[in-house]
Design a protein around this motif. Structure first.
Motif, PDB file in Angstrom:
ATOM      1  N   ALA A  98      23.374 -68.053 113.140  1.00  0.00           N
ATOM      2  CA  ALA A  98      22.112 -67.913 113.878  1.00  0.00           C
ATOM      3  C   ALA A  98      21.093 -67.102 113.072  1.00  0.00           C
ATOM      4  O   ALA A  98      19.897 -67.410 113.077  1.00  0.00           O
ATOM      5  N   ILE A  99      21.571 -66.087 112.363  1.00  0.00           N
ATOM      6  CA  ILE A  99      20.684 -65.278 111.518  1.00  0.00           C
ATOM      7  C   ILE A  99      20.166 -66.116 110.350  1.00  0.00           C
ATOM      8  O   ILE A  99      18.977 -66.070 110.017  1.00  0.00           O
ATOM      9  N   LEU A 100      21.056 -66.888 109.725  1.00  0.00           N
ATOM     10  CA  LEU A 100      20.656 -67.750 108.607  1.00  0.00           C
ATOM     11  C   LEU A 100      19.580 -68.749 109.017  1.00  0.00           C
ATOM     12  O   LEU A 100      18.700 -69.090 108.220  1.00  0.00           O
ATOM     13  N   LYS A 101      19.635 -69.204 110.269  1.00  0.00           N
ATOM     14  CA  LYS A 101      18.708 -70.231 110.730  1.00  0.00           C
ATOM     15  C   LYS A 101      17.510 -69.659 111.484  1.00  0.00           C
ATOM     16  O   LYS A 101      16.755 -70.401 112.116  1.00  0.00           O
ATOM     17  N   GLY A 102      17.376 -68.323 111.425  1.00  0.00           N
ATOM     18  CA  GLY A 102      16.174 -67.704 111.957  1.00  0.00           C
ATOM     19  C   GLY A 102      16.139 -67.467 113.453  1.00  0.00           C
ATOM     20  O   GLY A 102      15.077 -67.144 114.004  1.00  0.00           O
ATOM     21  N   HIS A 103      17.266 -67.605 114.146  1.00  0.00           N
ATOM     22  CA  HIS A 103      17.287 -67.386 115.591  1.00  0.00           C
ATOM     23  C   HIS A 103      17.520 -65.915 115.951  1.00  0.00           C
ATOM     24  O   HIS A 103      17.272 -65.507 117.080  1.00  0.00           O
ATOM     25  N   MET A 104      18.043 -65.148 114.994  1.00  0.00           N
ATOM     26  CA  MET A 104      18.293 -63.722 115.204  1.00  0.00           C
ATOM     27  C   MET A 104      17.922 -62.962 113.932  1.00  0.00           C
ATOM     28  O   MET A 104      17.918 -63.537 112.840  1.00  0.00           O
ATOM     29  N   LYS A 105      17.635 -61.675 114.096  1.00  0.00           N
ATOM     30  CA  LYS A 105      17.305 -60.848 112.935  1.00  0.00           C
ATOM     31  C   LYS A 105      18.398 -59.817 112.639  1.00  0.00           C
ATOM     32  O   LYS A 105      18.742 -59.571 111.494  1.00  0.00           O
ATOM     33  N   CYS A 106      18.911 -59.195 113.683  1.00  0.00           N
ATOM     34  CA  CYS A 106      19.902 -58.127 113.506  1.00  0.00           C
ATOM     35  C   CYS A 106      21.302 -58.618 113.844  1.00  0.00           C
ATOM     36  O   CYS A 106      21.492 -59.404 114.778  1.00  0.00           O
ATOM     37  N   ASN A 107      22.284 -58.134 113.092  1.00  0.00           N
ATOM     38  CA  ASN A 107      23.673 -58.489 113.340  1.00  0.00           C
ATOM     39  C   ASN A 107      24.346 -57.350 114.111  1.00  0.00           C
ATOM     40  O   ASN A 107      24.518 -56.256 113.585  1.00  0.00           O
ATOM     41  N   PRO A 108      24.744 -57.595 115.363  1.00  0.00           N
ATOM     42  CA  PRO A 108      25.364 -56.539 116.170  1.00  0.00           C
ATOM     43  C   PRO A 108      26.710 -56.065 115.631  1.00  0.00           C
ATOM     44  O   PRO A 108      27.214 -55.026 116.041  1.00  0.00           O
ATOM     45  N   TYR A 109      27.280 -56.822 114.720  1.00  0.00           N
ATOM     46  CA  TYR A 109      28.574 -56.437 114.139  1.00  0.00           C
ATOM     47  C   TYR A 109      28.407 -55.495 112.942  1.00  0.00           C
ATOM     48  O   TYR A 109      29.394 -55.090 112.343  1.00  0.00           O
ATOM     49  N   GLN A 110      27.173 -55.173 112.608  1.00  0.00           N
ATOM     50  CA  GLN A 110      26.921 -54.323 111.445  1.00  0.00           C
ATOM     51  C   GLN A 110      27.642 -52.979 111.553  1.00  0.00           C
ATOM     52  O   GLN A 110      28.149 -52.446 110.571  1.00  0.00           O
ATOM     53  N   ASN A 111      27.705 -52.430 112.770  1.00  0.00           N
ATOM     54  CA  ASN A 111      28.369 -51.141 112.977  1.00  0.00           C
ATOM     55  C   ASN A 111      29.604 -51.251 113.863  1.00  0.00           C
ATOM     56  O   ASN A 111      30.164 -50.238 114.294  1.00  0.00           O
ATOM     57  N   PHE A 112      30.021 -52.484 114.147  1.00  0.00           N
ATOM     58  CA  PHE A 112      31.198 -52.691 114.990  1.00  0.00           C
ATOM     59  C   PHE A 112      32.347 -53.194 114.123  1.00  0.00           C
ATOM     60  O   PHE A 112      32.249 -54.246 113.492  1.00  0.00           O
ATOM     61  N   LYS A 113      33.428 -52.443 114.081  1.00  0.00           N
ATOM     62  CA  LYS A 113      34.570 -52.830 113.265  1.00  0.00           C
ATOM     63  C   LYS A 113      35.555 -53.633 114.101  1.00  0.00           C
ATOM     64  O   LYS A 113      36.065 -53.152 115.113  1.00  0.00           O
TER      65      LYS A 113
END
Length: 301
Positions: A98-113
């Motif tokens: 979704a981020i690659l295709k421009g539907h989202m900007k931030c990844n919620p997993y960035q700080n979630f292990k």
């Protein structure tokens, strides 16, 4: 064919998809590049997400949402660490798309292990593979003989179940004897030398003059069926291990290392993209540690 055309048309029509419609469309787009078992995991995770939140959309996918989804998986659905890991990993993969295709900007997993289950990779030793190869199975029990052949072929080549079932005449090359095929999981072109043992199994099922290079070689079986029969085979061989078909690939890797093969060669034969993937097979047996020190001592004499 008309159903496929309709599905493709549906994918092309959407311009502003919801998260769930985007997910369904992405599954359609992956039909030519991902294995069916992988697509089943995406479909299953989608259904679980709809149970968790029927109206979940792109803007709802926050760190807080991921935490609550983990709680839902573990507390409400009763998933273990491994089950929750698979669902979270699948959701993370779709969010990356979704981020690659421009539907989202931030990844919620960035700080979630995502917590992975610490599992044991079961495998057969060289001697145990030899025991299965040499054991006597009556000719009338043809089905069990075929299960043994397919399992041993994977032990001798490292091919996953999907690739073993997909092996065709067009994948076989000579001088030197080898398999050249695109692996379904990674789409990577892999070359696997054919050992004499693997070659004997192929000869058993190959016809002398195949007219179609897309013709499959080995008998077709369902993964569930072959795993059920493997329990019978392993018990018959008096091996006290819980073995599934994928353990054949683990056995191939572990046996190579046991026989002294350089780990970078093992990496290439398995089709790994990272040495970290291969190093999990390099856990030394205690007997090997003593033998290594003994060999070193001989150099000091």
């Amino acid at each position: 064919m008309s159903e496929v055309i309709a599905q493709v048309s549906t994918v092309l029509k959407h311009t502003k998809p919801t998260f769930y419609s985007f997910w369904q469309e992405q599954i359609q787009l992956w039909k030519l590049s991902k294995a069916e078992n992988t697509l089943k995991t995406y479909r299953s995770t989608l259904n679980i997400l709809k149970e968790f939140n029927p109206r979940l959309n792109f803007s709802d996918l926050t760190y807080d949402c991921i935490e609550k989804f983990e709680l839902y998986l573990r507390s409400i659905r009763g998933n273990g660490v491994g089950g929750a890991f698979t669902k979270q990993k699948t959701l993370k993969s779709m969010i990356n798309q979704a981020i690659l295709k421009g539907h989202m900007k931030c990844n919620p997993y960035q700080n979630f292990k995502i917590k992975a289950a610490v599992g044991r990779r079961e495998f057969l030793s060289i001697q145990e593979v030899k025991t299965i190869k040499d054991m006597c199975i009556e000719e009338k029990n043809g089905f069990l003989n075929r299960v043994r052949d397919i399992f041993l072929f994977s032990c001798f080549t490292s091919l996953r179940f999907s690739d073993t079932m997909n092996l065709k005449y067009g994948h076989i090359r000579q001088n030197p004897d080898r398999i050249e095929m695109e692996i379904m999981k990674t789409s990577k072109l892999l070359t696997i030398p054919l050992s004499a043992n693997a070659g004997k199994i192929l000869e058993k099922y190959m016809v002398s003059s195949p007219t179609n290079p897309k013709l499959s070689i080995l008998p077709k079986m369902a993964n569930q069926v072959i795993n059920r029969e493997l329990k019978v085979l392993i018990k018959k061989a008096s091996i006290a291990k819980h073995i599934s078909f994928h353990c054949a690939r683990h056995s191939f890797a572990s046996n190579l290392i046991e026989s002294g093969t350089y780990i970078n060669h093992v990496k290439e034969l398995l089709g790994h993209t990272s040495m970290l993937q291969t190093q999990i097979y390099a856990k030394s047996l205690k007997a090997d540690l003593y033998a290594s020190v003994s060999r070193l001592n001989e150099f000091y004499q």
